[in-house]
Design a protein around this motif. Sequence first.
Motif, PDB file in Angstrom:
ATOM      1  N   ARG A 130       7.871  23.174  37.693  1.00  0.00           N
ATOM      2  CA  ARG A 130       8.351  24.150  38.668  1.00  0.00           C
ATOM      3  C   ARG A 130       7.223  24.469  39.645  1.00  0.00           C
ATOM      4  O   ARG A 130       6.054  24.370  39.335  1.00  0.00           O
ATOM      5  CB  ARG A 130       8.746  25.448  37.947  1.00  0.00           C
ATOM      6  N   ASP A 131       7.623  24.867  40.836  1.00  0.00           N
ATOM      7  CA  ASP A 131       6.614  25.201  41.821  1.00  0.00           C
ATOM      8  C   ASP A 131       5.825  26.438  41.407  1.00  0.00           C
ATOM      9  O   ASP A 131       4.633  26.520  41.596  1.00  0.00           O
ATOM     10  CB  ASP A 131       7.262  25.440  43.188  1.00  0.00           C
ATOM     11  N   ALA A 132       6.488  27.426  40.836  1.00  0.00           N
ATOM     12  CA  ALA A 132       5.803  28.627  40.364  1.00  0.00           C
ATOM     13  C   ALA A 132       5.356  28.414  38.934  1.00  0.00           C
ATOM     14  O   ALA A 132       6.077  27.858  38.126  1.00  0.00           O
ATOM     15  CB  ALA A 132       6.745  29.832  40.441  1.00  0.00           C
ATOM     16  N   PRO A 133       4.110  28.838  38.585  1.00  0.00           N
ATOM     17  CA  PRO A 133       3.631  28.657  37.231  1.00  0.00           C
ATOM     18  C   PRO A 133       4.528  29.356  36.219  1.00  0.00           C
ATOM     19  O   PRO A 133       4.969  30.482  36.426  1.00  0.00           O
ATOM     20  CB  PRO A 133       2.234  29.293  37.260  1.00  0.00           C
ATOM     21  N   LEU A 134       4.798  28.685  35.114  1.00  0.00           N
ATOM     22  CA  LEU A 134       5.672  29.213  34.081  1.00  0.00           C
ATOM     23  C   LEU A 134       5.080  30.475  33.473  1.00  0.00           C
ATOM     24  O   LEU A 134       3.931  30.499  33.081  1.00  0.00           O
ATOM     25  CB  LEU A 134       5.874  28.153  32.990  1.00  0.00           C
ATOM     26  N   GLY A 135       5.862  31.539  33.405  1.00  0.00           N
ATOM     27  CA  GLY A 135       5.443  32.731  32.697  1.00  0.00           C
ATOM     28  C   GLY A 135       4.932  33.858  33.565  1.00  0.00           C
ATOM     29  O   GLY A 135       4.761  34.972  33.074  1.00  0.00           O
ATOM     30  N   VAL A 136       4.687  33.629  34.858  1.00  0.00           N
ATOM     31  CA  VAL A 136       4.129  34.691  35.692  1.00  0.00           C
ATOM     32  C   VAL A 136       5.101  35.867  35.799  1.00  0.00           C
ATOM     33  O   VAL A 136       4.750  37.015  35.505  1.00  0.00           O
ATOM     34  CB  VAL A 136       3.773  34.161  37.095  1.00  0.00           C
ATOM     35  N   ASP A 137       6.324  35.609  36.208  1.00  0.00           N
ATOM     36  CA  ASP A 137       7.309  36.685  36.358  1.00  0.00           C
ATOM     37  C   ASP A 137       7.672  37.302  35.012  1.00  0.00           C
ATOM     38  O   ASP A 137       7.849  38.522  34.901  1.00  0.00           O
ATOM     39  CB  ASP A 137       8.570  36.141  37.043  1.00  0.00           C
ATOM     40  N   VAL A 138       7.789  36.453  33.986  1.00  0.00           N
ATOM     41  CA  VAL A 138       8.152  36.953  32.661  1.00  0.00           C
ATOM     42  C   VAL A 138       7.117  37.943  32.155  1.00  0.00           C
ATOM     43  O   VAL A 138       7.445  39.051  31.696  1.00  0.00           O
ATOM     44  CB  VAL A 138       8.316  35.782  31.671  1.00  0.00           C
ATOM     45  N   TYR A 139       5.842  37.561  32.245  1.00  0.00           N
ATOM     46  CA  TYR A 139       4.813  38.426  31.672  1.00  0.00           C
ATOM     47  C   TYR A 139       4.477  39.604  32.578  1.00  0.00           C
ATOM     48  O   TYR A 139       3.947  40.617  32.096  1.00  0.00           O
ATOM     49  CB  TYR A 139       3.587  37.597  31.296  1.00  0.00           C
ATOM     50  N   LEU A 146      -3.939  40.002  27.126  1.00  0.00           N
ATOM     51  CA  LEU A 146      -3.941  40.266  28.556  1.00  0.00           C
ATOM     52  C   LEU A 146      -2.870  41.290  28.933  1.00  0.00           C
ATOM     53  O   LEU A 146      -3.132  42.238  29.698  1.00  0.00           O
ATOM     54  CB  LEU A 146      -3.715  38.968  29.331  1.00  0.00           C
ATOM     55  N   SER A 147      -1.667  41.138  28.411  1.00  0.00           N
ATOM     56  CA  SER A 147      -0.585  42.052  28.766  1.00  0.00           C
ATOM     57  C   SER A 147      -0.878  43.478  28.313  1.00  0.00           C
ATOM     58  O   SER A 147      -0.595  44.440  29.040  1.00  0.00           O
ATOM     59  CB  SER A 147       0.731  41.568  28.145  1.00  0.00           C
ATOM     60  N   VAL A 148      -1.442  43.631  27.131  1.00  0.00           N
ATOM     61  CA  VAL A 148      -1.752  44.974  26.619  1.00  0.00           C
ATOM     62  C   VAL A 148      -2.823  45.640  27.487  1.00  0.00           C
ATOM     63  O   VAL A 148      -2.729  46.835  27.831  1.00  0.00           O
ATOM     64  CB  VAL A 148      -2.210  44.886  25.148  1.00  0.00           C
ATOM     65  N   VAL A 149      -3.850  44.881  27.861  1.00  0.00           N
ATOM     66  CA  VAL A 149      -4.913  45.447  28.712  1.00  0.00           C
ATOM     67  C   VAL A 149      -4.345  45.819  30.080  1.00  0.00           C
ATOM     68  O   VAL A 149      -4.630  46.896  30.614  1.00  0.00           O
ATOM     69  CB  VAL A 149      -6.076  44.444  28.850  1.00  0.00           C
ATOM     70  N   GLN A 150      -3.539  44.929  30.666  1.00  0.00           N
ATOM     71  CA  GLN A 150      -2.991  45.215  31.992  1.00  0.00           C
ATOM     72  C   GLN A 150      -2.020  46.388  31.969  1.00  0.00           C
ATOM     73  O   GLN A 150      -1.931  47.143  32.943  1.00  0.00           O
ATOM     74  CB  GLN A 150      -2.298  43.970  32.540  1.00  0.00           C
ATOM     75  N   ALA A 151      -1.310  46.549  30.872  1.00  0.00           N
ATOM     76  CA  ALA A 151      -0.390  47.685  30.770  1.00  0.00           C
ATOM     77  C   ALA A 151      -1.143  49.011  30.742  1.00  0.00           C
ATOM     78  O   ALA A 151      -0.609  50.053  31.156  1.00  0.00           O
ATOM     79  CB  ALA A 151       0.476  47.545  29.515  1.00  0.00           C
ATOM     80  N   ALA A 152      -2.374  48.991  30.268  1.00  0.00           N
ATOM     81  CA  ALA A 152      -3.172  50.222  30.204  1.00  0.00           C
ATOM     82  C   ALA A 152      -3.869  50.535  31.520  1.00  0.00           C
ATOM     83  O   ALA A 152      -4.477  51.607  31.653  1.00  0.00           O
ATOM     84  CB  ALA A 152      -4.206  50.103  29.089  1.00  0.00           C
ATOM     85  N   LEU A 153      -3.800  49.604  32.488  1.00  0.00           N
ATOM     86  CA  LEU A 153      -4.496  49.773  33.754  1.00  0.00           C
ATOM     87  C   LEU A 153      -3.504  49.791  34.908  1.00  0.00           C
ATOM     88  O   LEU A 153      -2.466  49.138  34.840  1.00  0.00           O
ATOM     89  CB  LEU A 153      -5.499  48.626  33.972  1.00  0.00           C
ATOM     90  N   PRO A 154      -3.806  50.493  35.984  1.00  0.00           N
ATOM     91  CA  PRO A 154      -2.989  50.372  37.202  1.00  0.00           C
ATOM     92  C   PRO A 154      -3.077  48.938  37.739  1.00  0.00           C
ATOM     93  O   PRO A 154      -4.062  48.235  37.508  1.00  0.00           O
ATOM     94  CB  PRO A 154      -3.633  51.378  38.168  1.00  0.00           C
ATOM     95  N   ASP A 155      -2.075  48.519  38.471  1.00  0.00           N
ATOM     96  CA  ASP A 155      -2.044  47.157  38.993  1.00  0.00           C
ATOM     97  C   ASP A 155      -3.263  46.837  39.852  1.00  0.00           C
ATOM     98  O   ASP A 155      -3.832  45.739  39.750  1.00  0.00           O
ATOM     99  CB  ASP A 155      -0.769  46.928  39.808  1.00  0.00           C
ATOM    100  N   PHE A 156      -3.676  47.785  40.686  1.00  0.00           N
ATOM    101  CA  PHE A 156      -4.785  47.483  41.591  1.00  0.00           C
ATOM    102  C   PHE A 156      -6.098  47.299  40.819  1.00  0.00           C
ATOM    103  O   PHE A 156      -6.987  46.545  41.250  1.00  0.00           O
ATOM    104  CB  PHE A 156      -4.924  48.581  42.658  1.00  0.00           C
TER     105      PHE A 156
END
Length: 362
Positions: A48-57, A96-106
């Motif tokens: 796929r043109d978009a990497p697998l898992g980006v939108d899902v995660y 990675l998901s747990v750390v990112q969930a604890a931080l603002p997106d920016f």
Amino acid sequence: MIRARPPVWLSCSSRFATLRPGMALGIALLALALLASSWFLPAEDAARDAPLGVDVYASVVDGLRSGGDYYAVAAQELRADRAPLHPFPAIRLPTLSVVQAALPDFVSILLLIAIAAATGLAWSRRIGGWFERGPPRIAALFLLAGGMVAFVQPSLVAFHELWAGLLIAWSLAIRREDRWVEAVALALCAMVIRETAALYALAMLAAALRDGRRREALGWVAALLVFVAVLLLHARAVALVAGPLDAVSPGWGRLHGPGLFASGMARSTALIILPWWLGAPLAMLAMLGWAAAPGPLGRRAALTFGGYALAIAVFARTDNFYWALAAAPAYLVGMAFLPDAVRDLARPILDRRRVRVQRITR
């Protein structure tokens, strides 16, 4: 022993500078075979043109911020995307998901850019040790930038391979004989984000054993043992949420050959702007350059990149092209070694001088 000629671009002679004719011919033939293989891509539909898992995660991170459990949320999002849950590596490690969930997106984006900057700075310093003159150094820095273009895209901040690839490249650049603990720590961070980073740790372990560096080898073994423990806990957690009716991954071990690695590396770097018939061979040529790179860093980089090339050629499916991101940040720098590599390979092959011995009898 063949006497080494002065280098062309490098500050010191390449690893090919003292090759005997037979060895040089063998390496040249292997390089030509790999170059030819880069034009033979799998017949299956490429990724796929978009990497697998980006939108899902990215959705998983949102679910965690709403108070959900990682494995339950990940399983729900993967089912909605009709993605497999079996075997357990189909669900990414939660780090990675747990750390990112604890931080603002920016903050996550700033952290990604900061790690990319640290990686680029570390590699810039190592490039300065190989190329002391201006033009070769500038060319190598441009190639470094070309390999890192994908790693500063905010839209890919939830992509696990991006973070693992940067941490691997950073670890490889800062590793020295008197500074390997930090390299091991960064590699462990990469492994608990994406399990494919374990291949890098295995390559570094093999290099440490070859060099007789026992303490460093023990450090890599310790990191790998921690990773295995984390992976076992992850497998057990996945088993609790994945049911018998959930989709199963089509598996690996497809034997698509080196062309898939060359294509994946071309798609993961600035070479993507070129047509595939040009970008893939150039990506393969970078491997030849790394094989000639001098010093301990050159040898370990060649072992790492060769390991990923072999793994992708043997195990990856066509939609796993993004595995190449684990090795992409510094990979294109290998093309800067090509002038010396080609000259040092051609010299013993083309040298027709012979020593004639005459016996004179009186």
